[in-house]
Design an enzyme around this catalytic site. Structure first.
Site, PDB file in Angstrom:
ATOM      1  N   ASP A   1       0.841  -1.197   0.000  1.00 19.55           N
ATOM      2  CA  ASP A   1       0.000   0.000   0.000  1.00 19.55           C
ATOM      3  C   ASP A   1       0.870   1.238   0.000  1.00 19.55           C
ATOM      4  OD1 ASP A   1       0.879   0.433   2.573  1.00 19.55           O
ATOM      5  OD2 ASP A   1      -1.105   0.302   3.502  1.00 19.55           O
ATOM      6  N   ILE A   2       0.218   2.404  -0.259  1.00 22.86           N
ATOM      7  CA  ILE A   2       0.942   3.666  -0.401  1.00 22.86           C
ATOM      8  C   ILE A   2       1.192   4.244   0.992  1.00 22.86           C
ATOM      9  CG2 ILE A   2       0.839   6.006  -1.369  1.00 22.86           C
ATOM     10  CD1 ILE A   2      -1.058   4.895  -3.491  1.00 22.86           C
TER      11      ILE A   2
ATOM     12  N   GLU B   1      -6.058   2.268  -0.576  1.00 22.04           N
ATOM     13  CA  GLU B   1      -4.739   2.433  -1.171  1.00 22.04           C
ATOM     14  C   GLU B   1      -3.929   1.146  -1.068  1.00 22.04           C
ATOM     15  OE1 GLU B   1      -4.314   3.664   3.161  1.00 22.04           O
ATOM     16  OE2 GLU B   1      -5.820   3.746   1.600  1.00 22.04           O
TER      17      GLU B   1
END
Length: 562
Positions: free
Chosen positions: A430-431, A473
């Protein structure tokens, strides 16, 4: 010594007496007036001596079978007035001993210069034996479905029937003697549209002396129409005439069946040629035996180009064997099959066809001999379905599978993976600080970062790698047949690309980093456990500073990866 003139009548008398025929001459009254001459051997025919008949010629008429006397006089009367010079009469006489004799009476009609009849000269021949044989023949011919006949074409073009069997009454509704007496009685009932063709066939057979075969329509006296098939073998006679020996039969039912079949064929051909669907007839070897004209519109091929061509050639290589095997196995069971398949267009692209396959199973051996395939072009519908499927499974922002589609693909991929091959791996990432990007720059900037991540993943991954968005995300990768170290290597390449990419947003340049957790599937490990271990790897990467790749807890380590 007698003179030659005195010897001549005796000589002629002796010659005529030696002949099996009895010659006679009468005035125009024919046995009702005066006899000019009568052969000496007439007693053999009726038992009455010549002198007795000379004195009373009418005794001859009394010997004739009463049932045919009226007909004989009618024929004579007709011959007297129509200028006939020769006449052949057939009748029976009763001998004084009670026996019945059949006679043939060939008469020459002599006329004066004014055309009036002056004398009848006849020749009587006993044809009883021939008549007996003829009656036997008639009984046999009655068992035939048609009629036997002899037809003669004279040098002057006149047509007559020297003989017809009794079957003509059943076939043509006419008496044999009527047709033998006047051929036109039968010929004038031939259908007006068939008369010219009938004569042409007769003349052609006479010219070539070839077997005559012809079919024509005939108006029966009872008011209905029938089809007649005739066949006869010709032979040339010494007088130059042509005599045919033949047989005619009623073929109305067969002809009606042929016409009905032709009409059905015309109707079905019209349907096949104008139907929008593609119709193919395949044999048991998969070769095309018929293709409807619609194949040009649907697949761009001319129908004749597909003749005897294996239809497997039109299927995509990666699908051809499976589809052919499926059709073959279903046809062997005699069952119908409906399926959707792709077929290659003449221009190279593929067309989706919704196809119904129906086998014809031979009742003789129980094997299918033909397959009727009817295909409808459903390319537009299929593309819409694929688009709808894509919309329902693909995240429009990143191009990744949505969570539900990804989890379904994850399960299918791992279940289908070969256990003996390299292990498969799961990567979850994920970001980092994505909430801060949204809070600082807004959701539009966050969407731009997500889109950039998706584009980088699609350009880096293999075609068979599975890429999904499983959270806001949060993303995941399924790397089939790719063990842990290779998965870690791919994750590192992605991490580096994310770290170095700059995203322009309203004149500002944004950058972002991504954290990864990697897990290799263990033997018979449940999907949920594998995802949990990859999640733990991601959490570990977060705890250790983010922007890094971390293997799942419990995975073997080396000096290069945490």
């Amino acid at each position: 010594m007698a003179s030659p003139l005195q010897l001549l009548p005796r000589f002629m008398e002796a010659m005529l007496g030696a002949s099996p025929a009895v010659v006679y001459a009468t005035d125009p009254g024919w046995w009702q007036g005066r006899l000019h001459y009568l052969g000496v051997n007439v007693a053999e025919l009726c038992g009455i001596e010549r002198e007795a008949l000379r004195e009373c010629p009418q005794r001859w008429l009394e010997c004739i079978d009463a049932s045919c006397r009226e007909s004989l006089f009618a024929q004579l009367e007709t011959a007297r007035h129509d200028g006939t010079s020769r006449l052949c009469l057939q009748y029976a006489v009763f001998h004084l001993d009670g026996t019945r004799h059949h006679l043939q009476d060939d008469i020459v009609l002599h006329r004066g210069t004014d055309g009036e009849l002056v004398e009848l000269v006849g020749s009587l021949v006993d044809v009883t034996e021939r008549q007996t044989l003829l009656e036997r023949f008639e009984k046999l011919s009655e068992q035939l479905p048609g009629t036997l006949y002899q037809c003669r074409l004279a040098p002057d073009g006149r047509l007559d029937f020297p003989f017809v069997s009794a079957g003509i009454r059943r076939l043509f509704g006419l008496a044999p003697e009527t047709v033998m007496g006047r051929a036109s009685v039968a010929l004038e009932r031939v259908h007006s549209e068939d008369g010219e063709g009938l004569w042409r066939s007769i003349l052609r057979s006479a010219r070539r002396l070839s077997v005559w075969r012809h079919e024509f329509r005939y108006h029966h006296p009872d008011g209905y129409q029938l089809w007649v098939h005739g066949q006869a073998k010709p032979e040339r006679q010494p007088d130059g005439s042509i005599l045919w020996h033949g047989f005619c039969e009623d073929v109305t039912l067969r002809r009606q069946a042929q016409l009905a079949l032709a009409e059905n064929e015309r109707r079905y051909r019209f349907i096949v040629e104008n139907v929008s669907d593609l119709i193919l007839l395949l044999d048991a070897d998969g070769l095309c035996r018929f293709a409807s004209p619609s194949v040009g519109r649907i697949l761009g091929h001319a129908p004749q180009d597909l003749q005897l061509r294996p239809m497997i050639e039109l299927l995509p290589p990666d699908d051809a064997s499976r589809v052919q095997r499926h059709i073959h196995e279903t046809a062997r069971m005699g069952s119908n099959l409906r399926l959707e398949l792709r077929a290659r267009h003449a221009q190279g692209h593929y067309v989706w066809l919704e196809t119904a396959c129906s086998p014809y199973v031979s009742p003789l051996n129980g094997r299918y001999e033909w397959i009727l395939a009817v295909g409808r072009d459903v390319t537009d519908r299929k593309l819409r379905e694929m688009k709808l499927h894509e919309l329902s499974t693909i995240d429009s922002l990143t191009g990744a599978l949505n969570r539900g589609a990804f989890l379904g693909c994850l399960r299918s991929a791992l279940e289908a993976a070969d256990p003996s091959a390299a292990r498969s791996s799961l990567v979850i990432f994920d970001i980092d600080h994505f909430k801060a990007i949204n809070d600082t720059w807004g959701h539009a900037a966050g969407d731009l970062v997500l889109a950039s991540l998706g584009e980088i993943c699609r350009s880096t991954l293999r075609a068979h790698d599975i890429f999904g968005r499983i959270g806001g995300e949060e993303f995941a990768l399924v790397l089939v047949s790719q063990p842990l170290q290779e998965a870690i290597g791919l994750a590192e390449r992605l991490r580096g690309k994310f770290e170095n990419v700059l995203v322009e947003f309203h004149g500002e340049w944004l950058n972002f980093t991504v954290s990864f957790g990697v897990a290799e599937r263990r033997d018979d490990e449940p999907i949920e456990d594998l995802m949990h271990r990859a999640d733990m790897g991601l959490y570990a990467a977060k705890r250790h500073g983010r922007n890094r790749v971390h293997r799942a807890p419990g995975e073997p380590t080396d000096d290069k990866t945490p």
